[in-house]
Design a protein around this motif. Sequence first.
Motif, PDB file in Angstrom:
ATOM      1  N   PRO A 236      41.241  63.342  -3.012  1.00 32.57           N
ATOM      2  CA  PRO A 236      41.807  64.636  -2.605  1.00 32.57           C
ATOM      3  C   PRO A 236      42.867  65.135  -3.592  1.00 32.57           C
ATOM      4  N   ASP A 237      42.873  66.438  -3.793  1.00 37.64           N
ATOM      5  CA  ASP A 237      43.849  67.107  -4.657  1.00 37.64           C
ATOM      6  C   ASP A 237      43.721  66.703  -6.125  1.00 37.64           C
ATOM      7  N   THR A 238      42.516  66.291  -6.536  1.00 40.17           N
ATOM      8  CA  THR A 238      42.274  66.038  -7.953  1.00 40.17           C
ATOM      9  C   THR A 238      41.362  67.126  -8.502  1.00 40.17           C
ATOM     10  N   PRO A 253      42.218  68.419 -16.972  1.00 43.72           N
ATOM     11  CA  PRO A 253      43.453  68.626 -16.203  1.00 43.72           C
ATOM     12  C   PRO A 253      44.211  69.869 -16.662  1.00 43.72           C
ATOM     13  N   THR A 254      44.736  70.575 -15.692  1.00 44.14           N
ATOM     14  CA  THR A 254      45.545  71.761 -15.977  1.00 44.14           C
ATOM     15  C   THR A 254      46.824  71.707 -15.158  1.00 44.14           C
ATOM     16  N   GLN A 260      49.630  63.927 -13.752  1.00 47.09           N
ATOM     17  CA  GLN A 260      49.244  63.065 -12.639  1.00 47.09           C
ATOM     18  C   GLN A 260      48.076  62.157 -13.036  1.00 47.09           C
ATOM     19  N   THR A 261      48.013  60.995 -12.389  1.00 48.35           N
ATOM     20  CA  THR A 261      46.853  60.113 -12.531  1.00 48.35           C
ATOM     21  C   THR A 261      45.827  60.532 -11.487  1.00 48.35           C
ATOM     22  N   GLN A 262      44.682  61.017 -11.945  1.00 49.57           N
ATOM     23  CA  GLN A 262      43.681  61.595 -11.046  1.00 49.57           C
ATOM     24  C   GLN A 262      42.463  60.664 -10.983  1.00 49.57           C
ATOM     25  N   TRP A 263      42.152  60.222  -9.757  1.00 43.85           N
ATOM     26  CA  TRP A 263      41.156  59.170  -9.558  1.00 43.85           C
ATOM     27  C   TRP A 263      39.813  59.710  -9.087  1.00 43.85           C
TER      28      TRP A 263
END
Length: 586
Positions: A236-238, A253-254, A260-263
């Motif tokens: 969520p929220d990635t 990523p923007t 952030q580390t986005q999984w």
Amino acid sequence: MPATPPRAESPAGSPAQGPVTSTPAVPREENWRETIESVVIAFILAFLFRTFEAEAFVIPTGSMAPTLYGQHRDITCDQCGHRFAVGASTPPAFDSELRNGGIDHDRRMHSAVCPNAACQHVNNVLDREIFAGDRILVNKFPYDYQEPARWDVVVFKFPEGAKTNYIKRLVGLPGEEIQIRRGDVWYRPLDSDAPWSIARKPIEKQNEIQILVHDNDLPARKLLDQGWPESWQGQPDTQWQGDAERRSFRIDPTGEGRQQTQWLRYTHRLPQPQDWLTAESGTQLRAPDPQLIRDVYGYNTRITNDQAEASQRRREPISLGFRELAANWVSDLSLSCTLHPEGAQGEVLLEIVEGQRRYRCRFDLANGKGQLEHPSEMAPVPDETDLVLVGAPFESGLTSGRSHSVQFTNFDNRLVVLVDGTVRQSVDLDLTPDAPNPALSPGDLRDTPEDRSPVGIAVKGASLRVEHIKIHRDIYYTEDNSQGRADPLFRLADSPDNSQDEFLMLGDNSPRSNDSRLWRDSHAVPRRLLIGKAFCIYWPHAIPFLNGGRGFPGASYREQGDPKAPKIPRFSFPFYPQFSRMKRIW
């Protein structure tokens, strides 16, 4: 209580000219394919025997699957397209479907379950051809000049019946005590108080015998169309975006997302037979509960006629019986994928969860370095600040603007990173008090909710495309003590002149292997009973083509009990050699 009798199993290796047990003669006109195969094989052997002192054997059972196949059916899943082999039980096994030259109706294979985790479709295989087991070559003299090595595949005389040849994997050496814990083999010197050491497979051998859990390139689209969730999803929220047709994922990523580390995570969800019935009716599917990865062997997913008919009488979907269900949580996992970094900045992380640990490989795209690590188990929530480094930094080989095949493995308490087929880092995790990289003790290891979503890919400030994602698991050796051994340890004798040396042998298909764990009189194989080392599959079954890939049937087996049942070909034509499985035995 009396000891449970051992599971029936036919000899694991039989001479190429025929199995030890006698079988009814087959008319010559029905054997033309075997005649052609024999001529081809003769030419192959003529060249090989000029170099090696070797003997040919045929594998009749599946105790060494997936390394070696006994008699089996070759299945391509109707729904996801995954190709897998399923064992066809043969004499003298109690559940053999081949009896007296015909097919036993009750024990005939009705269905086989696809082992691809997100599919699990029950495939009807009533009319599929039964193929002969692998033909292999065994070098008979290597042990005259060198010591047998752990993990060799060895042919030997069965200690409880020396007229029978068996083939297993050697896991214990003379002068050792062996125990099996959580699927792994542990050893130490005989009659000592030394710490236990885990037996680690060589990396190239490990990659050959690992077992598929999930292949993201082979989706069960009928389930997805009815609301079944994708196994890989951005958290969520990635900003991860998936391409359902290309089976790939991309992230650019923007804004705040660059910090952030986005999984992107895999969640282990297994469709049940009822889910397939629901999907085929056009009804939306409910959200399934995640599960642990267990020791499923696709080779063992055979459903017989009597099992299928019993399910139908109960008005239940056809499914595996209790004996075929996997029981053991497997925590040794491997992630492989293709990464395409699109800029020389940011970080890429790969993660494998094992109980309380989250092992990670971190790639820094700016400097080309990699680092193994795990968040501290003491941290209430794993984060980016409380990290334990594992091993030294290494050159990753990842460069922007091109695709790289990457593999991150946690097998046998060893973390391995391969990039484009080259080992970039390998670190052993040990239990000794002064170990630089401590492992979790098998006694302390316990599953957590995170083990239901045990594999992840993440970025921090990097643009990345990911595709061809696969998850494999290690072979899981079961701690079977159905013979009621008073001592749970296996003790292997050693002698100065080698005359009394003993070895421990296990089958790769642990739930279906009659091996050292189950023998009544002795769990060990004396040195004098070793025949040789298996070194190649020179003739797996040939592959029929035309007619939808199944060829045209020749003579068929006689059905015992139902003359209207679909015919099973004794052979099909035309066919061509299966070159992909003509290979060295690891």
